[in-house]
Design a protein around this motif. Structure first.
Motif, short mmCIF file in Angstrom:
data_model
loop_
_atom_site.label_atom_id
_atom_site.label_comp_id
_atom_site.label_asym_id
_atom_site.label_seq_id
_atom_site.Cartn_x
_atom_site.Cartn_y
_atom_site.Cartn_z
N TYR A 599 -5.37 2.62 0.03
CA TYR A 599 -5.61 3.04 1.41
C TYR A 599 -6.67 2.19 2.12
CZ TYR A 599 -6.76 6.10 5.32
OH TYR A 599 -7.00 6.59 6.58
N PHE A 620 -2.82 3.75 8.56
CA PHE A 620 -2.46 2.95 7.37
C PHE A 620 -2.37 1.47 7.67
CE2 PHE A 620 -0.73 7.20 7.16
CZ PHE A 620 -1.29 7.65 5.99
N SER A 623 -4.07 -0.65 5.15
CA SER A 623 -3.77 -0.37 3.75
C SER A 623 -3.14 -1.58 3.06
CB SER A 623 -2.83 0.83 3.64
OG SER A 623 -3.46 1.97 4.14
#
Ligand SMILES: Nc1ncnc2c1ncn2[C@@H]1O[C@H](COP(=O)(O)OP(=O)(O)OP(=O)(O)O)[C@@H](O)[C@H]1O
Length: 864
Positions: A599, A620, A623
């Motif tokens: 993450y 995200f 990520s």
């Protein structure tokens, strides 16, 4: 930067396992070989799965085997631990001494069942469904195999009724870096008045999406070279399809942006600061306020109902939920009021006294904001991002709030609202593991998202699709702006005629391309497509026009944890509350890791609070996607499992108390209670542990993921990122430690007077706990374990979340049922202004005048 093999590797060092595997192999060769070409039994499948997870061989085999059946099995095996993990998370671990084969059977049985079912479908005459056999096979193959064709285009463009299964991404995203010089900005003030401007094209006004240029905003930077972001990336972004994820590029050309209908008053003056970005827009944002009457109905908690219930405003038929099934409950259709229900009754929530069909005016005012900047190392840019705002929907009257994005204004809201100086470092470089950007396994079909399968929003979307074909912007009314991030602006949007509310993230394609942020947008989209978890957002659809890309997500009205923390006395959560939030975040991270997603940007600002008080981890785009391989580890600490079980306060097997751990083996529950002394307890646990054969543990953690990206948020950056040593999954456990620390103490542990000092502190300062507030030993011990500077020694680095869940800080917590637990706090819509008395609201508004003024100095408009 290490390279990570993309193969599955199962590690088990015991002779016992070797023997078992040999036996399995022998059995496969001598007894379980299928008699005919296509008649496999479940037993066959199990044995094939044994083969698929064979320790020695699979570690040498390429993860991209050309042999479809084998590949599918391997991927199934990779996916399988996701479920195993869930079950571990649920406290339903294997608790009795059983043979390894039995254990593996347990792990693989549903996989085998799936395979059997697939084969059954495969053996079905193609003609029966009117689909060619090749097509059927392709579909089935797609259902279990993460595609790695590099194009991002699924085999089936989502036209069929294929139920897709999200699987583990095989490869990491390609190396990419973002060098940004500017970020999306937000308007200060906007009013979206639904009432006064009925929805029709004649009255639709152009809306402007503004970008503020905040001097505080630091932008993601590029640390590594990256291939030029090109139109091809946009094409790729738009090319990915899955049922309700619509690709409306063509349609967009047809409808253009003018299809976005926003009702506004008094458009904000066009400001043109330095570095502005201009574009003609079909959206307009107004600075004036319409008024929305709102009645605050304090949520009445009867039983927590998980999600779905409050974002559909139409009166719906009653749908009962139970504690266990609540996650699937769809209480979506509510009143005609704007917004979610405030009732938490599991059975009566949908009966909202709404002003049937009555239109409301919304007053959008700036109340709360929080900085969530992105930082770039080599270059900085101005801009700021928004924190969540809450549009509330108390029954008849509601006033929606708009947050704005200026740090200065935030600082003036100190004391009442969120103020965070934490910035996300968005350098987007890459990683290690082989990556295939086309590995998009997710589908937005409700069918592939079990926990949301009863969500009426799917039905609403389908109904629109049936009527109009693809979903597009013209089907939404943008009600207000929720916030603005580095790559897009998020709106509260209503699917016209359905009363369903969504969060719609709108991204400007040109902006993404020019700022080389397209990879981030694509990463976010790809990850969201995979998600199906109660603490992660559901992506309902993706659609794009030539100018805009849109993500249609679940709307989360409760603000973020940063804001919520600010509102606590002492600006920190109680230990019990912190435990609840970090536990839910831990489950979300565990799930992400299982999907091969590190993450990397954990912080309270990225954790939204749902209407039901549970959390939703968002954002995200920073990520890291990577390979994740199931690893079978023999438990190194046999005490751990029994210890967890021993800690249960209750031995009732039927107990469903969320905070009560239900022991799955027969140990008198009073034993540890009687021996309350820690040493005695440990001894007992240890003795018990020796009586229980430690079972091998399946670990699905991207332990070998590596990246050299400088990504994160200063105060949350792990030492290995700062030192540029390359990082992997352990960064999430570091940030998890910082996160827990911040929730408990109200500040992060290494914060310095400036970013440089903060970074220096992270690397060189030892961890110190403030004397106040008083925090338990277990909490501090957990933080200590997580904030170990060497990632290899950090708690969680080997076994991931499973390791952390076993820490005594979580003792007694029922992981399986935490989603049904009563949250420490229910969102209070009054807090966000919805129910604030007029006088108070006026006071707030006037107090913001100066802030707005300041903000506007740095405002620029980007009209989509
Ligand atoms: N699903 C949602 N429901 C409610 N509000 C949301 C939702 N998603 C985003 N928001 C709000 O919109 C804001 C902008 O979100 P967005 O993800 O675009 O940017 P961000 O969180 O600042 O991160 P980044 O800049 O890295 O993209 C968030 O801060 C949040 O307040």
């Amino acid at each position: 930067m290490d390279s990570v093999p993309s193969t599955s590797e199962i590690v088990e060092c015991t002779d016992e396992l070797d023997a078992e595997l040999k036996m399995a192999e022998y059995a496969k060769n001598h007894q379980y070989m299928p008699k005919s070409g296509n008649k496999y039994s479940i037993e066959d499948d199990i044995n094939r799965l044994f083969e698929a997870i064979d320790i020695r061989t699979s570690s040498r085999v390429s993860g991209f085997s050309s042999e479809i059946g084998r590949d599918a099995l391997r991927k199934s095996a990779m996916k399988r631990p996701v479920r195993v993990g869930s079950s571990q998370a649920s406290g339903i671990g294997i608790s009795e001494p059983v043979s390894l084969k039995q254990a593996l059977r347990g792990l693989c049985i549903s996989q085998a069942s799936e395979m059997a079912a697939m084969k059954k479908r495969l053996s079905k005459p193609a003609g029966s469904s009117g689909v060619s056999e090749a097509g059927t096979i392709k579909k089935l193959y797609r259902a279990v195999v993460v595609e790695a064709n590099g194009s991002g285009i699924p085999l089936n463009k989502g036209k069929g009724n294929l139920v897709e299964i999200s699987l583990v991404p095989e490869k990491i995203m390609s190396n990419s870096s973002d060098k940004m010089t500017e970020s999306l900005q937000v308007p200060n003030n906007e009013v979206l008045n639904q009432n006064s401007r009925p929805l029709d094209n004649a009255t639709t006004e152009k809306a402007m999406i503004t970008r503020l240029s905040s001097p505080d905003q630091i932008v993601p930077l590029v640390l590594e070279s990256e291939s030029e972001v090109s139109k091809a990336e946009l094409k790729k972004l738009n090319s990915i399809d899955s049922s309700s994820i619509n690709h409306a590029a063509e349609e967009a050309l047809e409808i253009g942006c003018s299809s976005i209908q926003v009702y506004v008053e008094n458009p904000v003056p066009h400001m043109e600061p330095k570095g502005k970005l201009h574009a003609e827009s079909s959206l307009s944002v107004s600075g004036a306020a319409g008024k929305v009457k709102s009645v605050c109905e304090t949520p009445r908690l009867i039983k927590p109902v998980f999600r779905n219930k409050s974002f559909i405003r139409k009166k719906a038929k009653h749908e009962s939920t139970s504690a266990v099934s609540s996650s699937n409950s769809c209480n979506g259709c509510l009143s005609n009021d704007l917004g979610p229900s405030t009732s938490y009754s599991d059975s009566q929530t949908q009966k909202h006294a709404s002003g049937n069909g009555r239109k409301e005016n919304m007053k959008v005012s700036s109340v709360s904001s929080s900085t969530n900047h992105s930082i770039e190392v080599n270059s900085t840019m101005e801009g700021s991002s928004f924190k969540s705002t809450l549009s509330s929907n108390c029954n008849n009257k509601s006033k929606a709030l708009l947050t704005k994005a200026d740090d200065r204004s935030r600082s003036r809201e100190k004391g009442e609202f969120s103020q965070s100086s934490k910035s996300s470092i968005g350098e987007y470089s890459c990683s290690t593991t082989t990556s295939d950007e086309s590995n998009i396994s997710g589908s937005s079909r409700s069918g592939s998202r079990p926990h949301m399968s009863k969500d009426l929003r799917w039905e609403a979307i389908r109904s629109i699709q049936k009527q109009h074909g693809n979903l597009s912007l013209r089907h939404f009314k943008l009600l207000k702006k929720l916030g603005c991030g580095d790559i897009g602006t998020v709106y509260l949007a209503e699917l016209t005629g359905t009363h369903c509310l969504f969060a719609l993230k709108v991204m400007d394609n040109d902006f993404l391309l020019s700022r080389k942020k397209m990879p981030r947008a694509q990463t976010e989209k790809e990850i969201m497509q995979m998600l199906d978890h109660p603490f992660l957002p559901t992506l309902y659809a993706y659609f794009a026009t030539e100018k805009l890309s849109c993500l249609l997500m679940e709307y989360c009205p409760g603000g973020d944890l940063h804001v919520l923390r600010q509102k606590q006395s002492g600006r920190s959560f109680s230990e019990q509350a912190a435990r609840f939030y970090v536990a839910e975040v831990l489950l979300a991270l565990e799930y992400l890791h299982m999907l091969g997603v590190v993450y990397r940007d954990l912080k309270p600002e990225n954790i939204l609070v749902r209407e039901d008080g549970h959390i939703m981890l968002t954002d995200f785009d920073l990520s890291l996607r990577c390979a994740v391989n199931p690893v079978l580890l023999k438990s190194a600490s046999p005490v751990a499992e029994p210890a967890e079980k021993m800690s249960s306060p209750c031995s009732e097997s039927s107990c469903i108390e969320p905070l009560c751990l239900n022991p799955s083996f027969q140990v008198p529950c009073f034993t540890p209670r009687l021996l309350s002394l820690a040493s005695k307890s440990r001894r007992i646990k240890s003795e018990l542990a020796t009586q229980i054969s430690p079972m091998p543990q399946v670990v699905v953690e991207p332990t070998s993921a590596r990246s050299n990206s400088f990504v994160g948020t200063h105060e949350y950056l792990a030492p290995e990122i700062i030192k540029g040593e390359g990082h992997g999954n352990a960064v999430d456990w570091w940030t998890f430690g910082i996160f827990l620390f911040e929730l408990l103490y109200g500040r992060t542990p290494f914060k310095g007077s400036g970013n440089d000092e903060t970074l220096s502190n992270v690397v060189s300062h030892s961890l110190r706990f403030p004397t106040s507030p008083i925090v338990s030993f277990h909490a501090r011990d957990l933080i200590r374990g997580l904030l170990v500077k060497e990632p290899e020694n950090r708690l969680g680095s080997v076994k991931g979340a499973a390791e952390i869940k076993q820490h005594p800080f979580f003792e007694g917590l029922n992981w399986a049922l935490i989603r049904c637990a009563i949250p420490p706090e229910m969102p209070r819509f009054c807090d966000t202004g919805i129910c604030v008395p007029t006088a108070a609201l006026q006071k707030k508004d006037s107090s913001k005048g100066e802030e707005l003024q300041c903000t506007e100095d740095h405002m620029e408009f980007d009209m989509f």
